[in-house]
Design an enzyme around this catalytic site. Structure first.
Site, PDB file in Angstrom:
ATOM      1  N   ARG A 212       0.817  -1.221   0.000  1.00  0.00           N
ATOM      2  CA  ARG A 212       0.000   0.000   0.000  1.00  0.00           C
ATOM      3  C   ARG A 212       0.849   1.269   0.000  1.00  0.00           C
ATOM      4  NH1 ARG A 212      -2.748  -1.087   5.775  1.00  0.00           N
ATOM      5  NH2 ARG A 212      -4.428   0.182   4.878  1.00  0.00           N
TER       6      ARG A 212
ATOM      7  N   ASP B 166     -14.214  -4.594  13.336  1.00  0.00           N
ATOM      8  CA  ASP B 166     -14.951  -3.595  12.561  1.00  0.00           C
ATOM      9  C   ASP B 166     -16.451  -3.863  12.657  1.00  0.00           C
ATOM     10  OD1 ASP B 166     -12.392  -2.782  11.708  1.00  0.00           O
ATOM     11  OD2 ASP B 166     -12.483  -4.152   9.996  1.00  0.00           O
TER      12      ASP B 166
END
Length: 341
Positions: free
Chosen positions: A113, A264
């Site tokens: 990333r 999450d």
């Protein structure tokens, strides 16, 4: 027990990077895999998708590359009912990628990333829509680790005192050690978390960051600022601490397929309950129920139990919920049995 404060109902903006994700299918070490399954993975978009599942208007704010993976990511998040109108397409930077490497001791994640489209996000993203009409902004500790501009973005969002912000802010510590090679994570994450209205943190990650002997009480002393501090104790229980005291609700026992994404999902379930002004025990229960959806699938986003099952479990007396709760010495129990008709 009710919270002394809860955010106003309304749209939630979840801000952060989502990547394309490759994982062996069926699960096995990458070195032995013959096939890889393509999905998407991002803590903030996971929260947005589960909020949408609960009927909460959710918007994902980020950037992706002008590439096939970016289009796949955007489409996948949108397909879950999340508004992706304000996701930017960066023509110069790629969409981030991660590889999952299952092994006998757990799943390792390898990130690709650096220099991604989302790593170029900056404080200007906070201006205008969709934040002008948001009731809640959800952030994580992943974003400030991505780049200097991303750290400036999160810092600016949290700089104003809570009473002066136009929306509430929730912050999931989400410590990813591989993203903090300079050793600044403990200081930076503590400073950011203490400015949020709602904070989610695992007891184990708090101990890793700020001291191995930390308890829930000690963690509250360390983070006195949040209006609501939610401490997750693995698969055992979660505790919400407010000005009115602490409330603890056991987790549901379940056979775990993969733990990635469960935190999450828990955050989304808890926030959905809070936005409906549910009492804290019910908001925590909704967090646990949503977490089960992630634990039972290999991806980050799994289907919620049926609405009838959720309603029934939220109404259970404490003793009956406790029968399905986890605890020391309890063996695994497939939560599907809890949802049996």
């Amino acid at each position: 027990m009710t919270a002394s404060w809860c955010p106003a109902p309304g749209p939630v903006v979840c801000l952060g990077e989502t990547m394309a994700a490759l994982a062996p299918d069926p699960p096995r070490p990458l070195a032995d895999a013959e096939q890889l399954r393509l999905s998407v993975a991002g803590a903030e978009s996971n929260v947005a998708m589960y909020l949408a599942d609960h009927g909460v208007p959710a918007r994902w704010l980020s950037a992706v590359g002008d590439d096939p993976l970016g289009r796949r990511v955007r489409a996948a998040v949108a397909a879950a009912g999340v508004d992706v109108t304000h996701v930017r397409t960066d023509p110069r930077r790629p969409t981030g990628l991660l590889l999952k490497n299952p092994g006998p001791t757990g799943t390792r994640v390898h990130y690709y990333r650096t220099g991604s489209a989302a790593s170029a996000l900056g404080p200007g993203l906070l201006d205008g829509e969709p934040l002008n009409s948001a009731a809640l902004l959800h952030l994580t500790g992943i974003t400030p680790a991505l780049s200097a501009s991303c750290r400036a973005l999160v810092t600016r969002a949290l700089d104003p005192p809570a009473a002066e912000r136009p929306y509430a802010i929730s912050f999931d510590v989400n410590h990813r050690a591989a993203l903090w090679p300079d050793g600044t994570a403990p200081v930076v994450l503590r400073a950011l978390a203490d400015r949020a209205d709602i904070v989610f943190v695992g007891l184990d990650e708090a101990q890793e960051l700020w001291g191995g002997d930390l308890t829930v009480t000690g963690l509250r002393d360390l983070l006195p600022g949040p209006r609501i501090l939610v401490v997750k104790d693995g698969g055992r229980a979660a505790t919400a601490v407010t000005a009115n005291g602490a409330c603890t609700v056991p987790a549901l026992r379940t056979a775990v397929v993969e733990p990635v994404g469960a935190g999450d999902a828990f955050a989304a379930g808890f926030l959905a309950g809070l936005l409906r002004a549910e009492p804290l025990p019910r908001a925590l229960r909704l967090g646990h129920l949503t977490a089960v959806s992630a634990l039972k699938v290999t991806g980050d986003h799994g289907p919620l139990p049926g609405g009838t099952d959720i309603a029934r479990l939220l109404e259970l007396p404490d003793g009956d919920w406790q029968r399905y709760g986890d605890g020391p010495g309890c063996g695994p129990k497939t939560v599907g049995r809890v949802f049996a008709p």
